[in-house]
Write an enzyme that holds these catalytic residues in place. Sequence first.
Site, mmCIF file in Angstrom:
data_model
loop_
_atom_site.group_PDB
_atom_site.id
_atom_site.type_symbol
_atom_site.label_atom_id
_atom_site.label_comp_id
_atom_site.label_asym_id
_atom_site.label_seq_id
_atom_site.Cartn_x
_atom_site.Cartn_y
_atom_site.Cartn_z
ATOM 1 N N ARG A 31 0.840 -1.201 0.000
ATOM 2 C CA ARG A 31 0.000 0.000 0.000
ATOM 3 C C ARG A 31 0.873 1.249 0.000
ATOM 4 N NH1 ARG A 31 -4.976 1.512 4.106
ATOM 5 N NH2 ARG A 31 -3.445 1.006 5.721
ATOM 6 N N ASP A 76 -4.223 3.626 14.231
ATOM 7 C CA ASP A 76 -3.364 4.099 13.155
ATOM 8 C C ASP A 76 -3.828 5.488 12.767
ATOM 9 O OD1 ASP A 76 -5.615 3.755 11.588
ATOM 10 O OD2 ASP A 76 -4.772 2.149 10.350
#
Length: 553
Positions: free
Chosen positions: A161, A449
């Site tokens: 990613r 996160d």
Amino acid sequence: MNDRMEVLGPQGERFDEILTPEALRFLTRLHDRFVGRRHEILATRMERRRAIENGRDLHFLEETRAIRDDPEWRVAGAGPGLGDRRVEITGPTDRKMTVNAMNSGAKVWLADHEDATSPTWANVVGGQLNLRDAIRRQIDFTSPEGKEYRLGAETPTIVFRPRGWHLVEKHLRYTDAPGIAGPASGSLVDFGLYAFHNAHELITRGTGPYFYLPKLESHLEARLWDDVFTATEELLGIPHGTIRATVLIETIPAAFEMEEILYELRDHCAGLNAGRWDYIFSIIKNFRGRGAAFTLPDRSKITMTVPFMRAYTELLVSTCHKRGAHAIGGMSAFIPNRRDPEVTQRALEQVATDKRREAGDGFDGTWVAHPDLIPTARAEFDAVLGERPNQVDRLRDDVHVTARELIDLRIDGEVTDAGVAANVSIALRYLESWLRGVGAAAIDDLMEDAATAEISRSQLWQWIRQGTVTSEGTRVTGALVEGLLADELERRRTPDGRFDDAADLVRSLALGDEFPTFLTIEAYSRFLVEPEVKAALSSLSTGPVLEREGQAA
């Protein structure tokens, strides 16, 4: 370096293996072809967001109705090694986490340079080195305590990613053909370095260059990525369609264009993922000024079973399977604690419930953030899939989701004093971790996160602006949040920590008059860019323009 992609960041150990002249020339070619279109999509994002702020509701596009109504087209689907994705582990690409993820027993590892990574220069280049070594099975790790980590026989398929289109990489300076210079695109840097160094090796080893695409907001952004993939295949001399992408549907505008996104990427598309936390953040960001009907309660009350989240995930599964694409579920934030059996048991129960629902709804796989959760998640998908690699053939013809259902945010739940305090604490502690270079942080037995931190700080901003009153009768004000922040700072501050810097960021992100579109933009520019790089970029008249375009996203 080369003449138009200049390395401004300091050289670290083995960085020359990644930042080769050939790799930098490849990045230059990608920037030459696509950086102008990147600027255009960021400007379009800003225009759309302003329209939503001014009262325009999102809707399914009339101009693309023919794509949605055409029953014939299908996406390319899973590439080699991606047929079975029932459990995927996510995490950053530091050396220890890389080895642990490769040994986790998951089917897929989402190697993350986005929300789970703090984009320090060392992390950006070091992560590329770790991935390069892992793909070639040349990686190991020895902890300070002397514990050795080495790869086992079976390893997951890697899906990488890169950073989103809105982010820049200031440690690389790109100069276009007319001579205008500025920071490189974080997306093109991450994607380009990974593809350049690993595409051929991955193909030789029986898989391929696979990617998760974050933060997309429209099918035109998907078209841009598809053109990047096609150009990369041509430049690297690999067959068209070798690259495979899974798109995270984690913004509310993208939820209205799922089919069109699949269509634009159809030669390269493996599936869609339900990026739940960023999706919630996107809703708050886009509708933050639209009044009480768009004000959400405590974060803990926004579960996957509330109506607007059910509508979003049901539509995702239905859309994917209609077009032969995988539907991958999201990540429950609960994580085990090996020192606390009660916490672990609660986490396992929560994850089992979450994954049982996803498997029953038709998802083909799911995410976990910790290796100890893999058996629990796998058991729920095994119970539904059996020996089948996926359930793409399960068409959800019973699903009929309307535009109104996607943006109907009415749910049971209130804003509480505890919810306000929790958001302050999470925002402060996560940002402190991020400033130390750790982008995935265990906080109060949850994995936080950038996406979950975004929810916390954006809720604070919205509650203050809307004059929200908690269930206990407390009005949420800037002074209240400032007081909670001061208390939390006093409790958490350590001599070697970054809590004071983190508190400054919380004030800017949650208490300012303007709403920063992403916390990572300001935090990166202020604290993660090397001093000598700031000095070099400050001499460029065009640098701030490029940065504003990123902020406009």
